[in-house]
Design an enzyme around this catalytic site. Structure first.
Site, mmCIF file in Angstrom:
data_model
loop_
_atom_site.group_PDB
_atom_site.id
_atom_site.type_symbol
_atom_site.label_atom_id
_atom_site.label_comp_id
_atom_site.label_asym_id
_atom_site.label_seq_id
_atom_site.Cartn_x
_atom_site.Cartn_y
_atom_site.Cartn_z
ATOM 1 N N ARG A 1 0.871 -1.176 0.000
ATOM 2 C CA ARG A 1 0.000 0.000 0.000
ATOM 3 C C ARG A 1 0.904 1.222 0.000
ATOM 4 O O ARG A 1 1.468 1.585 1.022
ATOM 5 C CB ARG A 1 -0.872 -0.037 1.262
ATOM 6 C CG ARG A 1 -2.043 0.936 1.253
ATOM 7 C CD ARG A 1 -2.615 1.085 2.646
ATOM 8 N NE ARG A 1 -1.785 1.974 3.416
ATOM 9 C CZ ARG A 1 -1.572 1.901 4.726
ATOM 10 N NH1 ARG A 1 -2.132 0.952 5.441
ATOM 11 N NH2 ARG A 1 -0.801 2.770 5.337
ATOM 12 N N HIS A 5 -3.520 4.599 4.486
ATOM 13 C CA HIS A 5 -4.659 3.672 4.535
ATOM 14 C C HIS A 5 -5.885 4.326 3.912
ATOM 15 O O HIS A 5 -6.567 3.745 3.075
ATOM 16 C CB HIS A 5 -4.944 3.278 5.982
ATOM 17 C CG HIS A 5 -6.203 2.485 6.135
ATOM 18 N ND1 HIS A 5 -6.338 1.206 5.657
ATOM 19 C CD2 HIS A 5 -7.397 2.801 6.686
ATOM 20 C CE1 HIS A 5 -7.565 0.760 5.912
ATOM 21 N NE2 HIS A 5 -8.225 1.718 6.536
ATOM 22 N N TYR A 61 3.699 5.282 11.866
ATOM 23 C CA TYR A 61 3.967 3.863 12.131
ATOM 24 C C TYR A 61 4.894 3.173 11.144
ATOM 25 O O TYR A 61 5.237 2.019 11.327
ATOM 26 C CB TYR A 61 2.647 3.085 12.248
ATOM 27 C CG TYR A 61 1.713 3.249 11.060
ATOM 28 C CD1 TYR A 61 1.895 2.510 9.898
ATOM 29 C CD2 TYR A 61 0.638 4.135 11.104
ATOM 30 C CE1 TYR A 61 1.040 2.652 8.816
ATOM 31 C CE2 TYR A 61 -0.228 4.280 10.021
ATOM 32 C CZ TYR A 61 -0.018 3.535 8.889
ATOM 33 O OH TYR A 61 -0.861 3.675 7.823
HETATM 34 C C1 LIG Z 1 -14.974 -5.329 11.447
HETATM 35 C C2 LIG Z 1 -14.122 -4.155 11.190
HETATM 36 N N1 LIG Z 1 -13.242 -3.770 12.129
HETATM 37 C C3 LIG Z 1 -12.468 -2.688 11.935
HETATM 38 C C4 LIG Z 1 -12.570 -1.963 10.795
HETATM 39 C C5 LIG Z 1 -11.716 -0.726 10.599
HETATM 40 N N2 LIG Z 1 -10.743 -0.967 9.539
HETATM 41 C C6 LIG Z 1 -10.963 -0.560 8.291
HETATM 42 S S1 LIG Z 1 -9.764 -1.047 7.254
HETATM 43 C C7 LIG Z 1 -8.897 -1.782 8.504
HETATM 44 C C8 LIG Z 1 -7.613 -2.477 8.179
HETATM 45 C C9 LIG Z 1 -7.786 -3.494 7.106
HETATM 46 O O1 LIG Z 1 -6.560 -4.038 6.746
HETATM 47 P P1 LIG Z 1 -6.438 -5.079 5.578
HETATM 48 O O2 LIG Z 1 -7.419 -6.177 5.753
HETATM 49 O O3 LIG Z 1 -5.018 -5.473 5.487
HETATM 50 O O4 LIG Z 1 -6.890 -4.298 4.273
HETATM 51 P P2 LIG Z 1 -6.244 -2.981 3.635
HETATM 52 O O5 LIG Z 1 -6.983 -1.830 4.232
HETATM 53 O O6 LIG Z 1 -4.803 -2.972 3.953
HETATM 54 O O7 LIG Z 1 -6.533 -3.065 2.189
HETATM 55 C C10 LIG Z 1 -9.562 -1.634 9.703
HETATM 56 C C11 LIG Z 1 -9.071 -2.130 10.991
HETATM 57 C C12 LIG Z 1 -13.511 -2.394 9.840
HETATM 58 N N3 LIG Z 1 -13.695 -1.733 8.698
HETATM 59 N N4 LIG Z 1 -14.273 -3.480 10.061
#
Ligand SMILES: Cc1ncc(C[n+]2csc(CCOP(=O)(O)OP(=O)(O)O)c2C)c(N)n1
Ligand SMILES: [Mg+2]
Lengths: 400, 341
Positions: free
Chosen positions: A295, A299, A308
């Site tokens: 990425r 985010h 971080y």
């Molecule tokens: C159930 C839930 N918990 C927390 C979140 C908040 N949240 C949004 S994206 C994220 C991180 C996701 O990481 P990843 O699965 O690696 O996907 P990326 O965003 O890196 O594409 C979090 C914790 C959420 N959307 N849904």
């Protein structure tokens, strides 16, 4: 390697051994850091320098790719990136509430997206703008979610591209059910079989829904490709917060093949996705693909990655840019000249200008929209609540 | 074993003017200093300090064994916290946004809520589940919800909501000291509001946690609110004053158990009540308040209890949220309807 058989019994290679005495957290992290290049099992067809490397197992899945096709993949990535950057800028200018950048993940998504057939189904998370593009969804159609006018307006049935899912992991189980349905209806078994692909991140692999999705798809032999984009981060948490072992190796425990592909290599992503979809079409699903990528941006536009992660990391990954390697490859092999590259750039600029124009002219939704479609069947109770509220608002004047 | 008393000032000895977010941060810090068994756990709470920065600096100061950046799994966060609580820890879980508590819902209603009963009182579950809630931040889906009623509906859980910085500072410490599990709702849209900064005196004696509070006295009608809606109610009361209406405002603070003494007393005085809440109205805190007030204050009521809630629809896209959320006009309209009854 393309048969499910081999993948359910892979030879253990180096990397953290699951059977050894439990390693310390430091050992685990050191081990994973050591494989941050993707490790020896990474399927790569185009190096970051744009060299085509032979791969006896996967070359045949892209043997039909013509120069024209390769230029097409390049064009897809350039346009997808441009739409992403423009949307990001629109957020910065207050036109969108938030944007979720895909920068750096173009190859993983375009490779997967172009491997899909119109009859296949897709369950995205919220960052799959590149896959959306491949499903024929215009960048304009993504804006409403981020501008706050709607939750996505594309016809998810017609495009076979489910609405974006924000609750991490939810869509994986939904995809398993959809794929079960494809099988129950006899749509798998030969070259013309249907398949489903679902997208999720490295962080998502910790969610119960994702594990349950693995179990369900496996138990029902569902034609489902789990496409995990390991972009190294789940907001501020690195992948080692989620797993001791490389994510693709998880598949083995659920009884189906798992493979790690260079997610910054569009050709490899295409080949591996085609292979996995093929397996599913023939009834050998499910399959897990871990696309090893990065990425490159925050985010979301509300995130501040400097809190971080080190900028060195980003610099290292810039050298593996998904678009640059294709450009170099095209030019070096005479498949594209400057005129061509310029024309793609011009297309991107034009598209971005249109996207921008569209965004500025997006109307606010009417108030009554929030009462619409809550139920499939009539709801007199809710209708009464709506009518009462609209009557109240009309006392202030104006159209609602 | 009695929970340790709230420790007296270490990190915030002086009176300070703080935002709600900073007050929560200092409250958490004080609780962690007071009791080494207090743990903070959740997604991105460590290095990042949480997406809202409420836990900012805690991992740096208390270490990774006390401030845990957990795997991305809410069922895991809650379920593991139960185990830690059984083992004698006092986990404080952060759920990143209201709409993401649901993967942990099973653990909350099946284990967190019931373990004390199921063990004939032998096992306590002294954990806190912090949930930034409510709308008004222009977010995408699942980031602006008000799920408190689900939890207030569940026996075995205590549910509180803070509405201002001073309460935030004290209530989080009291919730952590509580031997029962506490769902702790924080009005995220005011976390960093400079306008809502308040003086916090760490040497003061706080009100009890499970107590409602009259935050503005009046005689014409009673507004009952909690969390983010308290500000809406207060603004409405200020505006109503210009029309010659004197509104009493009660900040519920505790949603389960409800502390209705102050509400009954107020309604017996004013004869009229309007509930203000962002949650949908069906089977909500507002429903419970209406039922209880009509039962206890029947002969004092001059009009039915009216509710100004979010609508009974999924939380709408951001461009529509101003219409979904109770605002000053809707509250005043309800007051007028009550008066005209
Ligand atoms: C159930 C839930 N918990 C927390 C979140 C908040 N949240 C949004 S994206 C994220 C991180 C996701 O990481 P990843 O699965 O690696 O996907 P990326 O965003 O890196 O594409 C979090 C914790 C959420 N959307 N849904
Ligand atoms: Mg990720």
């Amino acid at each position: 390697m393309s048969s499910a058989e081999q993948w359910t019994h892979p030879e253990p290679r180096e990397g953290p051994a699951a059977t050894a005495a439990a390693p310390t957290a430091e050992q685990v992290i050191a081990g994973l850091r050591a494989t941050s290049e993707g490790g020896p099992e990474l399927v790569q067809l185009l190096t970051p320098e744009g060299e085509r490397v032979e791969n006896p197992e996967f070359d045949r899945y892209v043997a039909d790719i013509t120069d024209e096709d390769l230029r097409g993949l390049y064009r897809d990535m350039v346009l997808v990136r441009r739409a992403d950057r423009e949307s990001n800028a629109l957020q910065r200018q207050g036109q969108l509430g938030i944007w979720v950048p895909l920068l750096g993940q173009e190859a993983a998504q375009v490779g997967a997206g172009r491997a899909l057939r119109p009859t296949d189904m897709v369950f995205p998370s919220y960052r799959e703008h590149g896959v959306a593009w491949c499903r024929g969804i215009k960048p304009e159609e993504l804006l409403g979610i981020f501008r706050g006018t709607d939750n996505g307006t594309w016809d998810s049935v017609a495009h076979r591209f489910h609405p974006y899912t924000i609750v991490i992991g939810n869509q994986v189980l939904n995809a398993a059910g959809y794929a079960m349905g494809q099988r129950f209806e006899g749509k798998v078994g030969d070259d013309d079989g249907e398949a489903t692909m679902c997208f999720f991140g490295d962080g998502a692999t910790s969610q119960g829904d994702v594990h349950e999705g693995f179990v369900w798809a496996a138990v029902y032999d569902a034609p489902l490709v789990f496409f995990c984009q390991n972009n190294q981060w789940a907001i501020s948490e690195p992948t080692e917060r989620q797993s001791r072992l490389p994510l693709y190796q998880r598949a083995r425990g659920y009884g189906f093949p798992g493979i790690r592909v260079d997610g910054n290599d569009v050709l490899a992503s295409l080949a591996v996705s085609r292979w996995a979809l093929d397996e599913c079409r023939h009834g050998n699903g499910p399959v897990l693909i871990e696309a090893f990528t990065y990425r490159m941006d925050a985010h979301t536009t509300t995130d501040d990655p400097t809190r971080y992660r080190l900028s060195d990391e980003l610099e290292a990954w810039k050298l593996k840019d998904p678009i640059e390697r294709v450009r170099v490859h095209l030019v070096r092999h005479g498949m594209a000249d400057q005129d061509y590259l310029d024309s793609v750039q011009a297309d991107a600029d034009k598209m971005a200008a249109e996207l921008r124009e569209y965004c500025f002219n997006m109307p606010d939704p009417p108030v009554r929209q929030m009462f619409d479609n809550v139920y499939a069947e009539p709801s007199p109770v809710l209708d009464a609540q709506r009518d009462e509220f609209l009557a109240y608002l009309s006392a202030f004047g104006g159209e609602h | 074993m009695a929970a340790p008393a709230i420790n007296k000032p270490q990190t915030a000895p002086a009176v300070q003017s703080l935002t709600m977010g900073k007050a929560l941060n200092l409250g958490l810090r004080a609780a962690m200093e007071a009791d080494p068994k207090v743990l903070v756990m959740g997604e991105d709470v460590g290095k990042l300090g949480g997406v809202f920065r409420i836990t900012d600096g805690l991992q740096k100061d208390f270490g990774e064994h006390r401030v845990l950046d957990t795997p991305l799994a809410e069922s895991g966060i809650i379920g593991a916290a139960v185990g830690l609580a059984v083992r004698g820890f006092r986990p404080v879980c952060e759920i990143q946004f209201d709409g993401f508590v649901f993967p942990g819902f099973d653990q909350i209603v099946s284990q967190v809520a019931k373990l004390h009963t199921r063990t004939q009182g032998r096992v306590k579950v002294p954990m806190v589940i912090r949930i930034p809630f409510g709308g008004g931040i222009g977010a995408v889906e699942h980031h602006s919800e008000s799920p408190e009623s689900y939890f207030a509906h569940t026996a075995g859980l205590k549910v509180v909501a803070c509405s201002n910085a001073v309460d935030a500072y004290w209530m989080i410490q009291q919730a952590i000291r509580c031997d029962d599990p506490v769902l702790f709702f924080e009005p995220k849209r005011y976390y960093h509001s400079a306008a809502m900064k308040a003086e916090i005196d760490p040497a003061a004696t706080p009100d009890p946690l499970f107590a409602s509070r009259v935050v503005r006295t009046g005689t014409t009608a009673t507004l009952v609110a909690y969390g983010p809606s308290v500000k809406v109610a207060m603004d409405a009361a200020t505006a109503a004053e210009e029309d010659g209406h004197s509104l009493e405002v009660i900040d519920l603070r505790t949603l389960s158990p409800l502390d209705l003494g102050p509400v009954f007393e107020s309604v017996r005085k004013t004869g009229r009540m309007v509930v203000v809440s962002e949650s949908p109205s069906e089977s909500s805190i507002g429903s419970e308040l209406a039922a209880r007030v009509q039962q206890e204050c029947f002969y004092s009521l001059e009009a039915p209890v009216l509710r100004v809630h979010g609508f009974d629809v999924p939380y709408p896209p951001a461009k529509l949220e101003e219409h979904f959320l109770p605002d000053l006009d809707r509250v005043l309209d309800a007051v007028d309807r009550s008066l005209a009854w």
